[in-house]
Scaffold this motif. Structure first.
Motif, PDB file in Angstrom:
ATOM      1  N   ILE A  18      69.715  85.055 118.733  1.00  0.00           N
ATOM      2  CA  ILE A  18      71.021  84.865 117.934  1.00  0.00           C
ATOM      3  C   ILE A  18      72.351  84.860 118.779  1.00  0.00           C
ATOM      4  O   ILE A  18      73.158  84.351 118.663  1.00  0.00           O
ATOM      5  N   PRO A  49      70.583  99.076 109.152  1.00  0.00           N
ATOM      6  CA  PRO A  49      71.799  98.979 108.455  1.00  0.00           C
ATOM      7  C   PRO A  49      71.927  97.366 108.072  1.00  0.00           C
ATOM      8  O   PRO A  49      72.071  96.522 108.643  1.00  0.00           O
ATOM      9  N   ALA A 278      67.151  98.975 114.631  1.00  0.00           N
ATOM     10  CA  ALA A 278      68.474  98.947 115.028  1.00  0.00           C
ATOM     11  C   ALA A 278      68.874  99.184 116.321  1.00  0.00           C
ATOM     12  O   ALA A 278      69.446  98.355 116.986  1.00  0.00           O
ATOM     13  N   GLY A 282      70.241  95.993 118.809  1.00  0.00           N
ATOM     14  CA  GLY A 282      71.380  96.253 119.720  1.00  0.00           C
ATOM     15  C   GLY A 282      70.839  96.042 121.210  1.00  0.00           C
ATOM     16  O   GLY A 282      71.783  95.379 121.933  1.00  0.00           O
ATOM     17  N   GLN A 285      71.005  92.329 121.792  1.00  0.00           N
ATOM     18  CA  GLN A 285      72.318  91.608 122.081  1.00  0.00           C
ATOM     19  C   GLN A 285      72.704  91.861 123.331  1.00  0.00           C
ATOM     20  O   GLN A 285      73.495  91.075 123.909  1.00  0.00           O
TER      21      GLN A 285
ATOM     22  N   SER B  15      75.505 103.226 111.056  1.00  0.00           N
ATOM     23  CA  SER B  15      73.905 103.208 111.329  1.00  0.00           C
ATOM     24  C   SER B  15      73.617 104.596 111.805  1.00  0.00           C
ATOM     25  O   SER B  15      72.523 105.123 111.466  1.00  0.00           O
ATOM     26  N   ASN B  47      76.152  86.441 113.994  1.00  0.00           N
ATOM     27  CA  ASN B  47      75.442  86.998 114.906  1.00  0.00           C
ATOM     28  C   ASN B  47      74.766  88.472 114.766  1.00  0.00           C
ATOM     29  O   ASN B  47      74.305  89.178 115.812  1.00  0.00           O
ATOM     30  N   TYR B  48      74.859  88.975 113.325  1.00  0.00           N
ATOM     31  CA  TYR B  48      74.085  90.294 112.934  1.00  0.00           C
ATOM     32  C   TYR B  48      72.886  89.928 112.562  1.00  0.00           C
ATOM     33  O   TYR B  48      72.593  89.220 111.247  1.00  0.00           O
ATOM     34  N   LYS B 273      82.350  97.788 125.849  1.00  0.00           N
ATOM     35  CA  LYS B 273      82.156  96.469 125.629  1.00  0.00           C
ATOM     36  C   LYS B 273      80.490  95.950 125.672  1.00  0.00           C
ATOM     37  O   LYS B 273      79.830  96.975 126.637  1.00  0.00           O
ATOM     38  N   PRO B 274      80.123  95.193 125.072  1.00  0.00           N
ATOM     39  CA  PRO B 274      80.572  94.298 123.987  1.00  0.00           C
ATOM     40  C   PRO B 274      81.031  94.767 122.555  1.00  0.00           C
ATOM     41  O   PRO B 274      80.265  95.830 122.373  1.00  0.00           O
ATOM     42  N   GLN B 276      80.718  94.476 119.401  1.00  0.00           N
ATOM     43  CA  GLN B 276      79.875  93.591 118.682  1.00  0.00           C
ATOM     44  C   GLN B 276      79.199  94.536 117.608  1.00  0.00           C
ATOM     45  O   GLN B 276      78.649  95.614 118.008  1.00  0.00           O
ATOM     46  N   VAL B 277      78.854  94.097 116.417  1.00  0.00           N
ATOM     47  CA  VAL B 277      78.044  94.793 115.481  1.00  0.00           C
ATOM     48  C   VAL B 277      76.725  95.374 115.786  1.00  0.00           C
ATOM     49  O   VAL B 277      76.471  96.279 115.560  1.00  0.00           O
ATOM     50  N   ALA B 278      75.833  94.458 116.258  1.00  0.00           N
ATOM     51  CA  ALA B 278      74.391  94.496 116.647  1.00  0.00           C
ATOM     52  C   ALA B 278      74.252  95.658 117.487  1.00  0.00           C
ATOM     53  O   ALA B 278      73.656  96.518 117.477  1.00  0.00           O
ATOM     54  N   LYS B 279      75.278  95.531 118.687  1.00  0.00           N
ATOM     55  CA  LYS B 279      75.084  96.764 119.688  1.00  0.00           C
ATOM     56  C   LYS B 279      75.784  97.941 119.073  1.00  0.00           C
ATOM     57  O   LYS B 279      75.037  99.028 119.507  1.00  0.00           O
ATOM     58  N   VAL B 281      75.282  99.062 116.030  1.00  0.00           N
ATOM     59  CA  VAL B 281      74.541  99.567 115.155  1.00  0.00           C
ATOM     60  C   VAL B 281      73.272 100.381 115.898  1.00  0.00           C
ATOM     61  O   VAL B 281      72.854 101.270 115.485  1.00  0.00           O
ATOM     62  N   GLY B 282      72.906  99.581 117.036  1.00  0.00           N
ATOM     63  CA  GLY B 282      71.759 100.163 117.966  1.00  0.00           C
ATOM     64  C   GLY B 282      72.295 101.514 118.427  1.00  0.00           C
ATOM     65  O   GLY B 282      71.522 102.547 118.507  1.00  0.00           O
ATOM     66  N   GLN B 285      72.249 104.259 116.154  1.00  0.00           N
ATOM     67  CA  GLN B 285      71.141 104.682 115.675  1.00  0.00           C
ATOM     68  C   GLN B 285      70.441 106.013 117.021  1.00  0.00           C
ATOM     69  O   GLN B 285      70.310 106.834 116.712  1.00  0.00           O
ATOM     70  N   LEU B 286      71.079 105.300 118.120  1.00  0.00           N
ATOM     71  CA  LEU B 286      70.503 106.125 119.249  1.00  0.00           C
ATOM     72  C   LEU B 286      71.536 107.426 119.295  1.00  0.00           C
ATOM     73  O   LEU B 286      70.789 108.533 119.737  1.00  0.00           O
TER      74      LEU B 286
END
Lengths: 296, 296
Positions: A18, A49, A278, A282, A285, B15, B47-48, B273-274, B276-279, B281-282, B285-286
């Motif tokens: 994506i 999430p 999740a 991440g 990406q 997250s 891109n989420y 960076k980046p 970004q939402v997905a990054k 969120v990951g 969680q970590l």
């Protein structure tokens, strides 16, 4: 020639696809079918999430539809090897080759360790692909270790070629041809000599995989054979790409997903715990960004 | 006493909250209102994984509802400082203190650098909180640098206390009391001497922030004052926790979200960076897993 080949269509691979498409790269995803993913067996995921109380299969299908609608290409097939070719990589499957300028490994949870003898006899009797190597065993005895959904089909193919097939799996599938000897059990070791494989040791099991009894092996057997086809959904990372650095059972990758091989990136469960959606999304990406940067 | 206090309710903070609740920890999230998040201004995020073509605000609201339904507590307020107290941390806001055994910083994109003089005169004329420090400036001249939605309210409070208020912001808000002098512009520097703040330099601006003209300052002005209230949505990480290690403008954190301060973790845009939402969120969680492990 694709910009990025992604192996695996779990959350990490699909997230990578994506994001790579959002950066307008040509993306090919090579993977098992979503319904064969271990995640597809998860009934309820409640800590991803944005999608509360979702099933694993629904989650996969939504992410896959999204990647597809953004223009990622999909091939549902099993990658057997990744060969560095200088400026690009060749990815082989049982019936086609694909070329890409970079590779993202999103292989999922690492397989258990290789069987004793597996690495030693790989290419000298041990094979991961009946279509590729079946002709070498036309009149020979072969053991098929059936660990993926297509294993029965591959065993039938070997039988049609004239091999004497001994099918070994914890749970025997329907649809095996009559001439195939079937044994519920698990492989213990592959044995051989200077010339290659000479036989296997295996543990007989109760076929009812759910019961406690199934866990306790009933008896040990041995069988002489010339070939062992280990048909997994996934090839072990070390067998997939020569020289790939591991950290235990996981692929060694830095925080951006870079492996020790330039142009090869990794993300998700295959790079380490926690084995969570999740975190995988991440990392997928980040691996996509790293691949895009590598492409320059 | 909460197990985990999370500062920030963007994708990283939410997250972290969702995963920490899934591990049954007592979770308090302290943040701006979702509609004040920069992400809320994003019209389309594509891109989420799992939520195609979603607006930033819808994404935030879905994640927030999920965290809330899992039992996370929320306080929409601004954290002014995080104080290590040995076995726990005290988080202060303008009207309350909260205690937690661990802290996750999910602060979002780092603010631009501090204004010249800001760090130097912090506590000697520079303040981030009118409610906390207003009484010190009852009959003094103060400049309010209005950068958050509550700035007008805080300026009015200072005026009510008897301060002579000079309100400086790129865009002047409605609702400022009559006695307050209003200036569209931006702060250039805070000046002072051994005793503390003596004045500010600022650039006058066109109030129409959208136009190209707004970017070109029209004239420079100076003003004598004893206090400068910098009212941001977010306190700079270095001002929030003493001794927190930075990497440029970002918080220095390892791949698991651990900072240099035991019990303090970080995730999302504030660690790099980046953006970004997905990054995010990951990483959230970590960081939650790391905090859970710290709690033992």
């Amino acid at each position: 020639m694709h910009d990025i080949a992604i192996i695996g269509a779990g959350p990490a691979g699909l997230s990578a696809a994506i994001t790579a498409r959002a950066r307008n790269k040509d993306v090919l995803v090579l993977s098992n079918k979503p319904q064969d993913s271990p995640l597809a067996k998860s009934h309820l995921i409640d800590n991803y999430p944005g999608l509360p109380k979702v099933s694993g299969l629904a989650l996969l299908e939504q992410m896959l539809a999204q990647a597809r609608s953004l223009g990622a290409h999909f091939e549902f097939t099993r990658v057997l090897s990744v060969l560095p070719m200088g400026e690009h990589f060749t990815l082989t499957t049982s019936d086609a080759n694909f070329e890409a300028r970079s590779v993202i490994l999103a292989l999922g949870t690492p397989q258990a360790r290789a069987y004793p003898g597996e690495q030693e006899f790989l290419g000298r009797g041990v094979s991961y692909c009946a279509t590729c190597d079946g002709m070498l065993y036309r009149n020979a005895h072969v053991v098929v270790v059936g660990e993926n959904p297509e294993a029965a089909e591959e065993a039938n193919f070997l039988a049609e070629l004239g091999a004497k097939v001994f099918y070994l799996a914890p749970k025997l599938p329907p649809g095996l041809e009559q001439g195939i000897f079937q044994q519920a059990g698990r492989l213990l070791a592959i044995e051989g000599d200077m010339m290659g494989v000479t036989g296997v040791r295996f543990a007989e099991q109760c076929e009812d995989a759910g019961s406690a009894e199934a866990d306790s092996d009933r008896a040990e057997g041995t069988l002489s054979c010339q070939g062992v086809f280990i048909l997994r959904s996934q090839i072990a990372p070390s067998a997939l790409i020569a020289g790939l650095e591991l950290a235990g059972n996981f692929i060694a990758a830095d925080a951006n997903g870079c492996t020790n091989i330039p142009g090869v990136f990794a993300a998700g469960d295959c790079v380490g715990k926690p084995l969570q959606v999740a975190k995988a999304v991440g990392q997928g990406q980040l691996a996509a960004f790293a691949a895009v940067e590598h492409l320059g």
